[in-house]
Scaffold this motif. Structure first.
Motif, short mmCIF file in Angstrom:
data_model
loop_
_atom_site.label_atom_id
_atom_site.label_comp_id
_atom_site.label_asym_id
_atom_site.label_seq_id
_atom_site.Cartn_x
_atom_site.Cartn_y
_atom_site.Cartn_z
N THR A 163 0.85 -1.17 0.00
CA THR A 163 0.00 0.00 0.00
C THR A 163 0.89 1.23 0.00
O THR A 163 1.77 1.37 0.85
N ILE A 164 0.65 2.08 -0.96
CA ILE A 164 1.41 3.33 -1.03
C ILE A 164 0.51 4.44 -0.51
O ILE A 164 -0.59 4.64 -1.03
N ILE A 165 0.97 5.11 0.49
CA ILE A 165 0.19 6.19 1.07
C ILE A 165 0.79 7.51 0.60
O ILE A 165 1.96 7.81 0.88
N LEU A 166 -0.01 8.26 -0.12
CA LEU A 166 0.42 9.56 -0.61
C LEU A 166 -0.22 10.64 0.25
O LEU A 166 -1.36 10.51 0.67
N PRO A 167 0.51 11.72 0.47
CA PRO A 167 -0.11 12.81 1.21
C PRO A 167 -1.25 13.40 0.38
O PRO A 167 -1.23 13.33 -0.85
N PRO A 168 -2.25 13.94 1.04
CA PRO A 168 -3.36 14.51 0.28
C PRO A 168 -2.88 15.64 -0.62
O PRO A 168 -1.99 16.41 -0.23
N SER A 169 -3.44 15.70 -1.79
CA SER A 169 -3.04 16.72 -2.74
C SER A 169 -3.56 18.08 -2.30
O SER A 169 -4.69 18.22 -1.86
N THR A 170 -2.71 19.07 -2.40
CA THR A 170 -3.13 20.42 -2.07
C THR A 170 -3.37 21.23 -3.34
O THR A 170 -3.52 22.43 -3.27
N THR A 171 -3.38 20.55 -4.46
CA THR A 171 -3.63 21.22 -5.73
C THR A 171 -5.11 21.10 -6.07
O THR A 171 -5.67 20.02 -6.03
N VAL A 172 -5.72 22.24 -6.36
CA VAL A 172 -7.13 22.26 -6.73
C VAL A 172 -7.29 23.04 -8.04
O VAL A 172 -6.45 23.86 -8.38
N LEU A 173 -8.37 22.76 -8.72
CA LEU A 173 -8.71 23.51 -9.92
C LEU A 173 -9.68 24.60 -9.51
O LEU A 173 -10.78 24.33 -9.05
N PHE A 174 -9.24 25.85 -9.64
CA PHE A 174 -10.07 26.99 -9.25
C PHE A 174 -10.22 27.93 -10.43
O PHE A 174 -9.25 28.51 -10.89
N ARG A 175 -11.42 28.00 -10.96
CA ARG A 175 -11.75 28.89 -12.08
C ARG A 175 -10.79 28.69 -13.26
O ARG A 175 -10.32 29.64 -13.86
N GLY A 176 -10.49 27.43 -13.54
CA GLY A 176 -9.65 27.09 -14.68
C GLY A 176 -8.16 27.15 -14.42
O GLY A 176 -7.37 26.95 -15.34
N VAL A 177 -7.77 27.42 -13.19
CA VAL A 177 -6.35 27.53 -12.84
C VAL A 177 -6.02 26.47 -11.80
O VAL A 177 -6.70 26.35 -10.79
N GLU A 178 -4.96 25.69 -12.06
CA GLU A 178 -4.50 24.73 -11.05
C GLU A 178 -3.72 25.50 -10.00
O GLU A 178 -2.73 26.15 -10.31
N VAL A 179 -4.20 25.40 -8.76
CA VAL A 179 -3.62 26.18 -7.67
C VAL A 179 -3.09 25.24 -6.60
O VAL A 179 -3.80 24.35 -6.14
N ASP A 180 -1.84 25.45 -6.21
CA ASP A 180 -1.25 24.72 -5.09
C ASP A 180 -1.56 25.51 -3.83
O ASP A 180 -0.95 26.56 -3.58
N LEU A 181 -2.51 25.04 -3.05
CA LEU A 181 -2.96 25.77 -1.87
C LEU A 181 -1.84 26.01 -0.86
O LEU A 181 -1.87 26.99 -0.12
N ASP A 182 -0.85 25.12 -0.83
CA ASP A 182 0.27 25.29 0.11
C ASP A 182 1.10 26.52 -0.22
O ASP A 182 1.79 27.05 0.65
N ARG A 183 1.06 26.98 -1.45
CA ARG A 183 1.84 28.15 -1.85
C ARG A 183 1.08 29.46 -1.65
O ARG A 183 1.65 30.53 -1.77
N CYS A 184 -0.22 29.36 -1.35
CA CYS A 184 -1.05 30.55 -1.18
C CYS A 184 -0.93 31.09 0.24
O CYS A 184 -0.64 30.35 1.17
N SER A 185 -1.20 32.37 0.36
CA SER A 185 -1.27 32.96 1.70
C SER A 185 -2.52 32.40 2.39
O SER A 185 -3.45 31.93 1.72
#
Length: 108
Positions: A7-29
């Motif tokens: 079983t490979i456990i990956l951390p939850p993705s912090t990348t979301v699609l917001f209004r057509g833009v892939e956003v890495d939430l960890d990089r946001c304020s």
């Protein structure tokens, strides 16, 4: 016979699609991250942190497209050439505004 199950456990993705833009939430304020998460969960009744950029994008693109098309048609450019130029302009404008949106989202 031995069967091995891994079983490979990956951390939850912090990348979301917001209004057509892939956003890495960890990089946001924290402020922008909260605004995005709220908009994603609560829909359109919440403020969109990209609203002013999207409005500017629509106005600027419409103006540039009409100006380019009018100029080329006034010069009797072939329709295929006009279409190609408009496609190139649209690609350029999309990339330009994508970069501006990323700067806004990441506040850099």
């Amino acid at each position: 016979m031995v069967t091995i199950i891994a079983t490979i456990i990956l951390p939850p993705s912090t990348t979301v699609l917001f209004r057509g833009v892939e956003v890495d939430l960890d990089r946001c304020s924290p402020h922008i991250r909260d605004a995005i998460e709220m908009a994603l969960t609560q829909g359109t009744e919440k403020p969109n942190p990209l609203a002013d950029l999207e409005a500017l994008e629509e106005r600027t693109t419409a103006q540039a497209v009409s100006q380019l098309a009018a100029t080329m048609l006034a010069q009797n450019a072939p329709f295929e050439q006009v279409e190609d130029a408009l496609c190139e302009l649209r690609t350029h404008m999309d990339e330009h505004f994508l970069q501006r949106k990323l700067v806004r989202l990441y506040e850099r």
